[in-house]
Design an enzyme around this catalytic site. Structure first.
Site, PDB file in Angstrom:
ATOM      1  N   GLY A  56     -15.954  -8.238 -12.995  1.00 48.44           N
ATOM      2  CA  GLY A  56     -16.269  -9.354 -12.110  1.00 48.44           C
ATOM      3  C   GLY A  56     -16.742 -10.541 -12.915  1.00 48.44           C
ATOM      4  N   CYS A  84     -16.464  -2.988 -17.442  1.00 48.21           N
ATOM      5  CA  CYS A  84     -16.904  -4.364 -17.703  1.00 48.21           C
ATOM      6  C   CYS A  84     -18.135  -4.718 -16.874  1.00 48.21           C
ATOM      7  CB  CYS A  84     -15.744  -5.330 -17.482  1.00 48.21           C
ATOM      8  SG  CYS A  84     -16.007  -6.912 -18.293  1.00 48.21           S
ATOM      9  N   TYR A  85     -17.995  -5.514 -15.810  1.00 49.79           N
ATOM     10  CA  TYR A  85     -19.179  -5.804 -14.978  1.00 49.79           C
ATOM     11  C   TYR A  85     -19.803  -4.494 -14.481  1.00 49.79           C
ATOM     12  CZ  TYR A  85     -22.075  -7.643 -11.183  1.00 49.79           C
ATOM     13  OH  TYR A  85     -23.118  -7.939 -10.353  1.00 49.79           O
ATOM     14  N   HIS A 171     -11.313  -2.883 -20.826  1.00 47.27           N
ATOM     15  CA  HIS A 171     -10.482  -2.630 -19.645  1.00 47.27           C
ATOM     16  C   HIS A 171      -9.401  -1.589 -19.928  1.00 47.27           C
ATOM     17  CE1 HIS A 171     -12.050  -5.865 -17.113  1.00 47.27           C
ATOM     18  NE2 HIS A 171     -12.305  -6.471 -18.258  1.00 47.27           N
ATOM     19  N   GLU A 173      -7.410  -0.357 -17.859  1.00 51.25           N
ATOM     20  CA  GLU A 173      -6.278  -0.535 -16.940  1.00 51.25           C
ATOM     21  C   GLU A 173      -5.222  -1.505 -17.453  1.00 51.25           C
ATOM     22  OE1 GLU A 173      -9.336  -1.550 -16.566  1.00 51.25           O
ATOM     23  OE2 GLU A 173      -9.490  -3.521 -15.633  1.00 51.25           O
ATOM     24  N   SER A 226      14.333  -9.941   7.484  1.00 54.09           N
ATOM     25  CA  SER A 226      14.964 -10.920   6.597  1.00 54.09           C
ATOM     26  C   SER A 226      15.776 -10.057   5.636  1.00 54.09           C
ATOM     27  CB  SER A 226      13.881 -11.690   5.857  1.00 54.09           C
ATOM     28  OG  SER A 226      13.188 -10.813   4.995  1.00 54.09           O
ATOM     29  N   GLY A 227      16.240 -10.630   4.550  1.00 51.79           N
ATOM     30  CA  GLY A 227      16.987  -9.807   3.592  1.00 51.79           C
ATOM     31  C   GLY A 227      16.071  -9.037   2.650  1.00 51.79           C
ATOM     32  N   GLY A 228      14.764  -9.228   2.792  1.00 51.22           N
ATOM     33  CA  GLY A 228      13.829  -8.658   1.820  1.00 51.22           C
ATOM     34  C   GLY A 228      13.585  -7.173   2.022  1.00 51.22           C
ATOM     35  N   ASP A 230      10.757  -5.493   2.026  1.00 45.63           N
ATOM     36  CA  ASP A 230       9.616  -5.095   2.866  1.00 45.63           C
ATOM     37  C   ASP A 230      10.015  -5.004   4.340  1.00 45.63           C
ATOM     38  OD1 ASP A 230       8.303  -5.393   0.475  1.00 45.63           O
ATOM     39  OD2 ASP A 230       7.325  -7.271   1.006  1.00 45.63           O
ATOM     40  N   SER A 231      10.699  -6.034   4.831  1.00 46.00           N
ATOM     41  CA  SER A 231      11.019  -6.011   6.264  1.00 46.00           C
ATOM     42  C   SER A 231      12.120  -4.987   6.568  1.00 46.00           C
ATOM     43  CB  SER A 231      11.384  -7.408   6.777  1.00 46.00           C
ATOM     44  OG  SER A 231      12.631  -7.815   6.305  1.00 46.00           O
ATOM     45  N   LYS A 371       3.987  -3.429  -3.981  1.00 49.09           N
ATOM     46  CA  LYS A 371       5.417  -3.726  -3.965  1.00 49.09           C
ATOM     47  C   LYS A 371       6.258  -2.614  -4.625  1.00 49.09           C
ATOM     48  CE  LYS A 371       8.565  -6.910  -3.065  1.00 49.09           C
ATOM     49  NZ  LYS A 371       8.624  -7.648  -1.793  1.00 49.09           N
TER      50      LYS A 371
END
Ligand code: XMP
Length: 515
Positions: A56, A84-85, A171, A173, A226-228, A230-231, A371
């Site tokens: 943070g 870290c924080y 970090h 990650e 849409s063409g994406g 996700d949808s 995603k």
């Protein structure tokens, strides 16, 4: 604990918080980001197997800096990892000392392991880690042992193994930390004792079951596709759950990529989606956009018109109670934040206002996924790679890739130039390796000479960017041979173009899309 346990990542506002949660999921353990105030309620759910405290921007010793009820976590016997924080907060809360160092450490730093505790088990004696801190722990809390130090003498890790409390100044990650995934894996497996159990693809039947339970048998659902990816994935999941009680609405606003409408129709039909309503609103949108060149005004018009068209179509279907949306995890987190802090750069197009206006309940089956996890679900459902791996495409479509007024002539140029670019990138193998690639049509003209005649043609700018999340981006250093092929095909095959340029500015200071 063991199989089925999840990890909570407490968010203190660090830039890598999301990355911590993603890494745990990549290691097969479901993890969620939680605000510090929400921790105790999460613990009450009984399935938390460990807690990670993120980084943070604040100093742990500053009055009013964010904190967490560590006692509640530790008294339940849950392991804790501070990063870290988080490392500095553990120090402060357990009676150690943190101070602003003489110098901060940013970027790659060599550390030396002094003691191999369970967290650092299997690590070499010296390795490079990624640091980003101004403050440091100068005195660990009583009972804690220092397990590594940096070249500059900073305490880079410590632990109190009895109560399973571990912390790192660096970090694990980020990709630049050597053995970072091994360290996280040590925490999840050795310390928390959680075996890998989670994979987004395995959740498909559960997701479908949940939709079935949520939507009652006399209710109908509409979904804007849409063409994406996700949808489309959302639509397919809902369709598997409730069959022909799902109505998909696809608004063709004329600002789509080449063949997009046909591709969407094809995919949904192939997946057995019966009620697909395709609205041809091309003329309507173009008329509304006539004479408008201000980017925000274009976005506003498209957003509003989209909602109007969608409402008209949805109003024709009786019994609709739900709106299914392809919202994903970062969208949710981001919108929570955006309302607090972010300045308006661009008003992103979505159908966010619709549920309230139409009095609909929201169905968001992908709301907990990143995603890349949505892509895995899509792949497991059988969506083809062209859709699964397709670059993000903005809601207002090609309108944001046309500078100035959107005219039919510029739209045609934009669509064709983008199709050529996409084809060449796929052919060269570069398409999957970059975040986005597109062609922009400018408003100004460039004098050209074709067959001894002067013509005034449009300028097309090619933009290819590398990015992790679209928030920052760098321009791709393109191979000149490839650029030459793209450029000469565009001037040869797309009438009305006399110049092709290449965009060489990162974000910031630019944004990715031009409008
Ligand atoms: P900018 O241009 O703001 O874009 O740097 C960042 C990312 O967001 C995408 N983008 C949009 N996505 N609706 C969307 O769903 C929009 O209105 C929109 N505008 C930009 C852009 O393509 C990039 O990936």
């Amino acid at each position: 604990m063991g199989r089925g346990s999840r990890i909570i990542v407490v968010d203190f506002g660090g830039q890598y918080t999301h990355l911590i949660a993603r890494r745990c999921r990549e290691l097969g353990v479901y993890s969620e980001i939680v605000e510090p105030e929400g921790v105790v309620a999460e613990l009450g759910r009984g399935d938390v197997g460990g807690v990670i405290l993120s980084g943070g921007p604040r100093s742990a010793y500053e009055p009013g800096s964010p904190t967490v009820d560590l006692g509640a976590i530790v008294s339940r016997g849950l392991p804790v990892l501070g990063i870290c924080y988080g490392h500095q907060l553990i120090t402060r809360l357990f009676g150690g000392r943190v101070s602003r160092g003489r110098f901060g450490e940013y970027g790659r730093t060599l550390i030396e392991v002094i003691e191999h505790d369970s967290l650092l088990e299997g690590m070499p004696r010296r390795f490079n880690v990624w640091m980003s801190h101004g403050d440091s722990v100068v005195e660990p809390p009583p009972g804690f042992r220092i397990t590594s130090v940096s070249e500059g003498g900073v305490i880079t890790s410590m632990s109190e193994e009895e109560r399973r409390i571990y912390s790192l100044q660096f970090h694990p990650e980020v990709a630049h930390t050597e053995h970072g995934m091994r360290i996280l894996e040590n925490f999840l497996r050795r310390i928390c004792g959680i075996e890998p159990w989670w994979s987004p693809g395995d959740r498909i039947s559960e997701l479908i079951e949940e939709i079935r339970r949520t939507v009652s048998e006399d209710e109908r659902v509409i979904c804007a596709v849409s063409g994406g990816v996700d949808s489309l994935t959302t639509a397919i999941l809902v369709s598997r759950a409730i069959g022909d009680r799902l109505y998909c609405i696809f608004v063709d606003h004329g600002l789509l990529r080449k063949n997009e409408r046909e591709n969407v129709e094809d995919s949904l039909r192939r997946f057995g989606v019966k009620n697909l309503i395709v609205v041809d609103a091309r003329r309507r949108f173009l008329e509304k956009l006539r004479g408008v060149s201000d980017p925000e005004e274009k976005r506003r018009i498209i957003g509003e018109e989209f909602i109007r068209v969608f409402e008209e179509e949805a109003g024709k279907i009786p019994g609709v109670r739900w709106l299914a949306q392809g919202t994903i995890y970062p969208d949710r987190i981001e919108s929570g934040r955006a309302s607090r802090a972010a300045a308006l750069i661009k008003s992103h197009h979505n159908v966010g206002g619709l549920p309230e206006r139409m009095n609909l309940k929201l169905l968001e089956p992908l709301r907990d996924f990143y995603k890349d996890e949505v892509r895995e679900i899509a792949r497991r459902l059988g969506l083809p790679d062209e859709i699964v791996k397709r670059h993000p495409f903005p809601g207002p479509g090609l309108a944001v890739r046309i500078i100035g007024e959107v005219t039919e002539e510029k739209l045609e140029i934009c669509r064709e130039a983008n199709a050529i670019l996409e084809e060449e990138l796929r052919r060269s193998g570069l398409y999957d390796g970059v975040w986005q690639a597109f062609a922009v049509v400018c408003d100004d003209k460039w004098v050209g000479v074709m067959g001894d005649r002067r013509i005034d043609g449009y300028i097309v700018i090619i933009r290819i960017v590398e990015s992790v999340d679209g928030m920052t981006a760098d321009w791709h250093r393109i191979d000149h041979g490839l650029l030459e092929r793209i450029s000469s095909r565009i001037t040869r095959e797309v009438p009305g173009v006399t110049m092709v340029a290449y965009a060489a500015t990162p974000k910031p200071p630019s944004t990715i899309e031009p409008c």
